[in-house]
Write a protein that holds these residues in place. Structure first.
Motif, mmCIF file in Angstrom:
data_model
loop_
_atom_site.group_PDB
_atom_site.id
_atom_site.type_symbol
_atom_site.label_atom_id
_atom_site.label_comp_id
_atom_site.label_asym_id
_atom_site.label_seq_id
_atom_site.Cartn_x
_atom_site.Cartn_y
_atom_site.Cartn_z
ATOM 1 N N ALA A 31 9.918 -6.167 11.922
ATOM 2 C CA ALA A 31 8.752 -6.992 11.628
ATOM 3 C C ALA A 31 7.506 -6.198 11.989
ATOM 4 O O ALA A 31 7.588 -5.106 12.563
ATOM 5 C CB ALA A 31 8.812 -8.293 12.413
ATOM 6 N N LEU A 32 6.364 -6.747 11.640
ATOM 7 C CA LEU A 32 5.085 -6.099 11.899
ATOM 8 C C LEU A 32 4.205 -7.060 12.697
ATOM 9 O O LEU A 32 3.984 -8.195 12.281
ATOM 10 C CB LEU A 32 4.402 -5.750 10.570
ATOM 11 N N TYR A 33 3.763 -6.609 13.865
ATOM 12 C CA TYR A 33 2.850 -7.378 14.700
ATOM 13 C C TYR A 33 1.436 -6.881 14.421
ATOM 14 O O TYR A 33 1.170 -5.684 14.527
ATOM 15 C CB TYR A 33 3.222 -7.199 16.171
ATOM 16 N N ALA A 34 0.560 -7.775 14.040
ATOM 17 C CA ALA A 34 -0.851 -7.422 13.825
ATOM 18 C C ALA A 34 -1.584 -7.690 15.128
ATOM 19 O O ALA A 34 -1.956 -8.824 15.427
ATOM 20 C CB ALA A 34 -1.445 -8.232 12.680
ATOM 21 N N LYS A 35 -1.773 -6.644 15.935
ATOM 22 C CA LYS A 35 -2.492 -6.787 17.203
ATOM 23 C C LYS A 35 -3.977 -6.853 16.882
ATOM 24 O O LYS A 35 -4.590 -5.870 16.486
ATOM 25 C CB LYS A 35 -2.202 -5.613 18.136
ATOM 26 N N VAL A 36 -4.560 -8.039 17.040
ATOM 27 C CA VAL A 36 -5.966 -8.277 16.726
ATOM 28 C C VAL A 36 -6.769 -8.304 18.022
ATOM 29 O O VAL A 36 -6.377 -8.969 18.982
ATOM 30 C CB VAL A 36 -6.136 -9.617 15.972
ATOM 31 N N LEU A 37 -7.867 -7.564 18.030
ATOM 32 C CA LEU A 37 -8.793 -7.600 19.156
ATOM 33 C C LEU A 37 -10.185 -7.902 18.636
ATOM 34 O O LEU A 37 -10.650 -7.239 17.704
ATOM 35 C CB LEU A 37 -8.844 -6.254 19.883
ATOM 36 N N PRO A 38 -10.879 -8.860 19.222
ATOM 37 C CA PRO A 38 -12.283 -9.051 18.871
ATOM 38 C C PRO A 38 -13.098 -7.885 19.436
ATOM 39 O O PRO A 38 -12.791 -7.369 20.507
ATOM 40 C CB PRO A 38 -12.669 -10.352 19.565
ATOM 41 N N ILE A 39 -14.105 -7.492 18.702
ATOM 42 C CA ILE A 39 -15.063 -6.492 19.178
ATOM 43 C C ILE A 39 -16.401 -7.210 19.267
ATOM 44 O O ILE A 39 -16.976 -7.598 18.245
ATOM 45 C CB ILE A 39 -15.139 -5.286 18.219
ATOM 46 N N VAL A 40 -16.860 -7.437 20.484
ATOM 47 C CA VAL A 40 -18.100 -8.170 20.707
ATOM 48 C C VAL A 40 -19.164 -7.191 21.184
ATOM 49 O O VAL A 40 -18.941 -6.448 22.144
ATOM 50 C CB VAL A 40 -17.899 -9.308 21.722
ATOM 51 N N ASN A 41 -20.272 -7.179 20.449
ATOM 52 C CA ASN A 41 -21.381 -6.273 20.768
ATOM 53 C C ASN A 41 -20.917 -4.821 20.846
ATOM 54 O O ASN A 41 -21.359 -4.047 21.685
ATOM 55 C CB ASN A 41 -22.076 -6.695 22.066
ATOM 56 N N GLY A 42 -19.965 -4.479 19.968
ATOM 57 C CA GLY A 42 -19.465 -3.110 19.881
ATOM 58 C C GLY A 42 -18.405 -2.742 20.897
ATOM 59 O O GLY A 42 -17.935 -1.606 20.908
ATOM 60 N N VAL A 43 -17.993 -3.684 21.754
ATOM 61 C CA VAL A 43 -17.005 -3.400 22.800
ATOM 62 C C VAL A 43 -15.751 -4.236 22.553
ATOM 63 O O VAL A 43 -15.825 -5.468 22.519
ATOM 64 C CB VAL A 43 -17.581 -3.719 24.203
#
Length: 182
Positions: A31-43
């Motif tokens: 399977a494929l896990y889509a590791k999502v991270l928010p980037i807030v103010n470029g960080v």
């Protein structure tokens, strides 16, 4: 008022997992896990915890919400030492994410994301920009799902929710289902 900016990082991670058929036989598959991270103010919001993508995508309508935005890979926030939820406030003009000032948030978010824990750990996004960013994330996830033959999962496969797999609902259906949890 200056608003915070929001963008996304998506890292596809292929992994081995299994499920059981109706007779109880274990069937291994990739399977494929889509590791999502928010980037807030470029960080990037990279805390070592799992970001609950579906939970946030299901809370975009005007209203006030509490949720475990960051959690353990098993899907239980308390397992990661997170006992207090994040507050999300969606209005016609702004969207706010407010993190508790209780442990472990100050240690994880100060000073990388906030200067001090003396003030609210709060991001305020322009609603128009926020919804455009959410639409961009959904488009990226749909593109990833279309580019692979593997089931796509938005949480790690060690006990977390598995709504967004190709054998189940589409990304849009998974988001619609997550709105029912609110």
């Amino acid at each position: 008022m200056q608003h915070d900016s929001l963008d996304w990082s998506i890292e596809p991670i292929e992994y081995e997992t299994s499920c059981f058929d109706k007779d109880g036989n274990e069937i291994p598959f990739k399977a494929l896990y889509a590791k999502v991270l928010p980037i807030v103010n470029g960080v990037p919001l990279d805390t070592g915890w799992v970001y609950d993508t579906l939970g946030v995508l299901g809370r975009t309508e005007v209203g006030r919400y509490t949720m475990d935005m960051l959690t353990c890979s098993c899907g239980v926030a308390g397992c990661a030492g997170i006992d207090d939820p994040v507050h999300i406030r969606v209005s016609a003009t702004t969207v706010q994410w407010q993190f508790p000032r209780q442990d472990p948030f100050p240690q994880a978010l100060v000073p990388k994301h906030f200067a001090s824990a003396d003030k609210p750990l709060l991001w305020t996004f322009d609603a128009t920009q926020y919804h455009a960013s959410i639409a961009s994330l959904i488009a990226q996830l749909n593109a990833l799902e279309s580019s692979t033959t593997l089931p796509l999962n938005l949480s790690p496969d060690d006990g977390g929710r598995r709504e967004a797999v190709k054998t189940g609902p589409s990304i849009e259906d998974a988001i619609a289902q997550s709105r029912q949890w609110v």
